[in-house]
Write a protein that holds these residues in place. Structure first.
Motif, PDB file in Angstrom:
ATOM      1  N   HIS A 183       0.834  -1.205   0.000  1.00 16.09           N
ATOM      2  CA  HIS A 183       0.000   0.000   0.000  1.00 16.09           C
ATOM      3  C   HIS A 183       0.864   1.249   0.000  1.00 16.09           C
ATOM      4  O   HIS A 183       0.609   2.204  -0.753  1.00 16.09           O
ATOM      5  N   PHE A 184       1.920   1.262   0.832  1.00 16.16           N
ATOM      6  CA  PHE A 184       2.789   2.432   0.886  1.00 16.16           C
ATOM      7  C   PHE A 184       3.508   2.641  -0.437  1.00 16.16           C
ATOM      8  O   PHE A 184       3.615   3.774  -0.919  1.00 16.16           O
ATOM      9  N   TYR A 185       4.006   1.557  -1.030  1.00 19.50           N
ATOM     10  CA  TYR A 185       4.724   1.698  -2.302  1.00 19.50           C
ATOM     11  C   TYR A 185       3.806   2.281  -3.381  1.00 19.50           C
ATOM     12  O   TYR A 185       4.190   3.218  -4.086  1.00 19.50           O
ATOM     13  N   LEU A 186       2.601   1.741  -3.491  1.00 20.80           N
ATOM     14  CA  LEU A 186       1.678   2.212  -4.523  1.00 20.80           C
ATOM     15  C   LEU A 186       1.278   3.672  -4.285  1.00 20.80           C
ATOM     16  O   LEU A 186       1.250   4.484  -5.227  1.00 20.80           O
ATOM     17  N   CYS A 187       0.967   4.000  -3.030  1.00 25.92           N
ATOM     18  CA  CYS A 187       0.595   5.389  -2.717  1.00 25.92           C
ATOM     19  C   CYS A 187       1.762   6.335  -2.965  1.00 25.92           C
ATOM     20  O   CYS A 187       1.577   7.451  -3.490  1.00 25.92           O
ATOM     21  N   HIS A 188       2.961   5.885  -2.611  1.00 27.27           N
ATOM     22  CA  HIS A 188       4.143   6.732  -2.776  1.00 27.27           C
ATOM     23  C   HIS A 188       4.419   6.989  -4.257  1.00 27.27           C
ATOM     24  O   HIS A 188       4.786   8.110  -4.647  1.00 27.27           O
ATOM     25  N   ARG A 189       4.264   5.968  -5.064  1.00 27.09           N
ATOM     26  CA  ARG A 189       4.435   6.172  -6.505  1.00 27.09           C
ATOM     27  C   ARG A 189       3.407   7.166  -7.040  1.00 27.09           C
ATOM     28  O   ARG A 189       3.726   8.028  -7.876  1.00 27.09           O
ATOM     29  N   LEU A 190       2.167   7.040  -6.571  1.00 25.60           N
ATOM     30  CA  LEU A 190       1.131   7.985  -6.996  1.00 25.60           C
ATOM     31  C   LEU A 190       1.485   9.411  -6.576  1.00 25.60           C
ATOM     32  O   LEU A 190       1.262  10.371  -7.332  1.00 25.60           O
ATOM     33  N   LEU A 191       2.021   9.559  -5.371  1.00 31.63           N
ATOM     34  CA  LEU A 191       2.361  10.887  -4.862  1.00 31.63           C
ATOM     35  C   LEU A 191       3.524  11.513  -5.614  1.00 31.63           C
ATOM     36  O   LEU A 191       3.733  12.730  -5.530  1.00 31.63           O
ATOM     37  N   HIS A 192       4.273  10.716  -6.342  1.00 29.18           N
ATOM     38  CA  HIS A 192       5.346  11.253  -7.179  1.00 29.18           C
ATOM     39  C   HIS A 192       4.904  11.425  -8.629  1.00 29.18           C
ATOM     40  O   HIS A 192       5.717  11.800  -9.473  1.00 29.18           O
ATOM     41  N   SER A 193       3.639  11.146  -8.917  1.00 32.40           N
ATOM     42  CA  SER A 193       3.115  11.372 -10.260  1.00 32.40           C
ATOM     43  C   SER A 193       2.803  12.857 -10.435  1.00 32.40           C
ATOM     44  O   SER A 193       2.676  13.609  -9.463  1.00 32.40           O
ATOM     45  N   LEU A 225      -2.561   7.870   2.685  1.00 35.52           N
ATOM     46  CA  LEU A 225      -1.809   6.881   3.458  1.00 35.52           C
ATOM     47  C   LEU A 225      -2.650   6.299   4.594  1.00 35.52           C
ATOM     48  O   LEU A 225      -2.465   5.147   4.994  1.00 35.52           O
ATOM     49  N   GLY A 226      -3.571   7.094   5.122  1.00 39.11           N
ATOM     50  CA  GLY A 226      -4.408   6.627   6.222  1.00 39.11           C
ATOM     51  C   GLY A 226      -5.476   5.626   5.810  1.00 39.11           C
ATOM     52  O   GLY A 226      -6.166   5.068   6.671  1.00 39.11           O
ATOM     53  N   SER A 227      -5.592   5.357   4.526  1.00 39.20           N
ATOM     54  CA  SER A 227      -6.622   4.420   4.047  1.00 39.20           C
ATOM     55  C   SER A 227      -6.172   2.966   4.137  1.00 39.20           C
ATOM     56  O   SER A 227      -6.911   2.074   3.716  1.00 39.20           O
ATOM     57  N   VAL A 228      -5.003   2.714   4.685  1.00 39.45           N
ATOM     58  CA  VAL A 228      -4.414   1.371   4.639  1.00 39.45           C
ATOM     59  C   VAL A 228      -5.288   0.269   5.236  1.00 39.45           C
ATOM     60  O   VAL A 228      -5.294  -0.857   4.711  1.00 39.45           O
ATOM     61  N   PRO A 229      -6.069   0.477   6.318  1.00 40.70           N
ATOM     62  CA  PRO A 229      -6.814  -0.669   6.867  1.00 40.70           C
ATOM     63  C   PRO A 229      -8.131  -0.972   6.173  1.00 40.70           C
ATOM     64  O   PRO A 229      -8.742  -2.006   6.450  1.00 40.70           O
ATOM     65  N   GLY A 288      12.951   7.545  -6.847  1.00 42.20           N
ATOM     66  CA  GLY A 288      13.400   6.201  -6.545  1.00 42.20           C
ATOM     67  C   GLY A 288      13.261   5.859  -5.074  1.00 42.20           C
ATOM     68  O   GLY A 288      12.977   6.718  -4.234  1.00 42.20           O
ATOM     69  N   ASN A 289      13.457   4.571  -4.749  1.00 44.88           N
ATOM     70  CA  ASN A 289      13.323   4.073  -3.370  1.00 44.88           C
ATOM     71  C   ASN A 289      11.982   4.479  -2.763  1.00 44.88           C
ATOM     72  O   ASN A 289      11.913   5.138  -1.727  1.00 44.88           O
ATOM     73  N   TYR A 290      10.920   4.028  -3.411  1.00 48.77           N
ATOM     74  CA  TYR A 290       9.576   4.389  -2.951  1.00 48.77           C
ATOM     75  C   TYR A 290       9.042   3.443  -1.884  1.00 48.77           C
ATOM     76  O   TYR A 290       7.978   3.691  -1.326  1.00 48.77           O
ATOM     77  N   GLY A 291       9.761   2.358  -1.607  1.00 49.84           N
ATOM     78  CA  GLY A 291       9.290   1.372  -0.659  1.00 49.84           C
ATOM     79  C   GLY A 291       9.461   1.805   0.784  1.00 49.84           C
ATOM     80  O   GLY A 291      10.028   2.859   1.084  1.00 49.84           O
ATOM     81  N   PHE A 292       9.003   0.948   1.691  1.00 50.05           N
ATOM     82  CA  PHE A 292       9.034   1.224   3.123  1.00 50.05           C
ATOM     83  C   PHE A 292      10.194   0.444   3.728  1.00 50.05           C
ATOM     84  O   PHE A 292      11.351   0.831   3.592  1.00 50.05           O
ATOM     85  N   LEU A 293       9.915  -0.677   4.373  1.00 56.14           N
ATOM     86  CA  LEU A 293      10.988  -1.491   4.943  1.00 56.14           C
ATOM     87  C   LEU A 293      11.619  -2.397   3.894  1.00 56.14           C
ATOM     88  O   LEU A 293      12.841  -2.535   3.839  1.00 56.14           O
ATOM     89  N   LEU A 294      10.790  -3.021   3.058  1.00 53.81           N
ATOM     90  CA  LEU A 294      11.273  -3.956   2.052  1.00 53.81           C
ATOM     91  C   LEU A 294      11.642  -3.225   0.767  1.00 53.81           C
ATOM     92  O   LEU A 294      10.992  -2.240   0.400  1.00 53.81           O
ATOM     93  N   ASP A 295      12.655  -3.739   0.090  1.00 51.62           N
ATOM     94  CA  ASP A 295      13.041  -3.139  -1.194  1.00 51.62           C
ATOM     95  C   ASP A 295      12.552  -3.959  -2.378  1.00 51.62           C
ATOM     96  O   ASP A 295      12.899  -3.668  -3.525  1.00 51.62           O
ATOM     97  N   VAL A 296      11.730  -4.986  -2.121  1.00 51.89           N
ATOM     98  CA  VAL A 296      11.328  -5.901  -3.175  1.00 51.89           C
ATOM     99  C   VAL A 296      10.550  -5.190  -4.278  1.00 51.89           C
ATOM    100  O   VAL A 296      10.755  -5.463  -5.473  1.00 51.89           O
TER     101      VAL A 296
END
Length: 324
Positions: A183-193, A225-229, A288-296
């Motif tokens: 969720h964070f990766y997808l939202c973060h990518r959107l926020l950089h659009s 970001l608060g929509s995660v749950p 770049g590096n839009y992920g949270f803890l994991l870099d996958v």
């Protein structure tokens, strides 16, 4: 239509709920019985609001953390109390974890010679006060936003697994961790659009990140970001403990990313502890590096920033460089 799980209903001596008696067992949606006493839970799990529990799972001795009892009462609260309690929870998470991370990275760890500062540039004038002010706005939005999952529970579109076993809670926590990462990766990518980057620009005013930048968002970013749950709650009845721990898990990882500190005797850090360097690079390089803890997800999408891309910003350190 989703029925209650076997491990939640077995052994209690309750028959199957009749349609209209218990909407949680009958499926998602509004009940024929609109009273909160039967909203969103199978009969074996639901205790009518305002009534003393006659089931042993609601006794305090079987709920050492108090989270299960609090969750049961929380759903029955009026909206203003929901917002109040949720806001206090997010505020406590923010200030306690931020202060602890600040003390670790500014005092304790440098004093014992463990790790190093990643970006030695001084903070901008007024940066800390701005980060805290913006974070307070996000905390209020998060508190109001809890009305959405609260409404899902009240209306029967979501439910809580009050009797979840330890292994089930562990699986739920791991599932929420993976979902939080995606969720964070997808939202973060959107926020950089292009359409949304102007909202994310507020967060990137902190060129040198601090633990108090964890919630320093524009309101649009905070809502996103608060929509995660929301989606997980619509497809599964989580235990109260798992849902309670989701914001805690998220802000601990957020503090790691914004600590501006390499938590390792070797540079660059490897594994999960490399998250701090990766997010430091995101603030330093931006793309770049839009992920949270994991870099996958960054590796799969080709958005990884080289570990040494901002080494010129790092403070001199005694730690051994593992790339040598």
């Amino acid at each position: 239509m989703r029925q209650g799980n076997d491990d939640q209903t077995a052994g209690h001596g309750h028959g199957e709920c009749e349609p209209g008696d218990n909407p949680g067992a009958a499926g998602r949606g509004k009940s024929k019985d609109p009273t909160p006493a039967t909203i969103g839970q199978p009969c074996a799990r639901r205790v009518p609001f305002g009534h003393k529990s006659s089931q042993p799972w609601m006794e305090p001795r079987l709920d050492p953390t108090g989270i299960t009892r609090f969750a049961h009462n929380f759903v029955a609260l009026p909206p203003w109390q929901v917002v109040l309690w949720a806001t206090l929870y997010f505020a406590a998470l923010y200030f306690v974890t931020g202060a602890l991370t600040w003390w670790l990275t500014r005092s304790l760890l440098p004093r014992v010679g463990f790790g190093r500062v990643l970006d030695q540039r001084p903070l901008r004038p007024g940066q800390l006060s701005r980060e805290i002010a913006e974070s307070c706005g996000s905390i209020l939005l998060f508190g109001v936003g809890v009305l959405v999952p609260w409404w899902l529970l009240r209306s029967g579109w979501a439910g809580l697994a009050y009797e979840a076993s330890g292994p089930r809670i562990a699986v739920e926590l791991f599932s929420l961790f993976l979902w939080n990462e995606l969720h964070f990766y997808l939202c973060h990518r959107l926020l950089h659009s292009r359409p949304l980057r102007r909202f994310h620009a507020d967060h990137h005013r902190s060129l040198t990140p601090t633990p108090f930048a964890t919630y320093a968002f524009h309101p649009v970013e905070a809502l996103l970001l608060g929509s995660v749950p929301i989606l997980p709650m619509l497809v599964h009845d989580f235990s109260p403990i798992a849902l309670f721990c989701l914001p805690l898990m998220s802000i601990v990882l957020n503090n790691l990313g914004h600590a501006n500190y390499e938590f390792s005797q070797h540079a660059p850090a490897r594994g999960p502890l490399a998250a701090s360097r990766r997010h430091h690079l995101h603030h330093a390089v931006y793309h770049g590096n839009y992920g949270f803890l994991l870099d996958v997800f960054d590796r799969l999408a080709g958005t990884t920033i080289a570990a040494g891309a901002a080494d010129h910003l790092a403070a001199p350190s005694h730690v051994k460089d593992s790339r040598e």
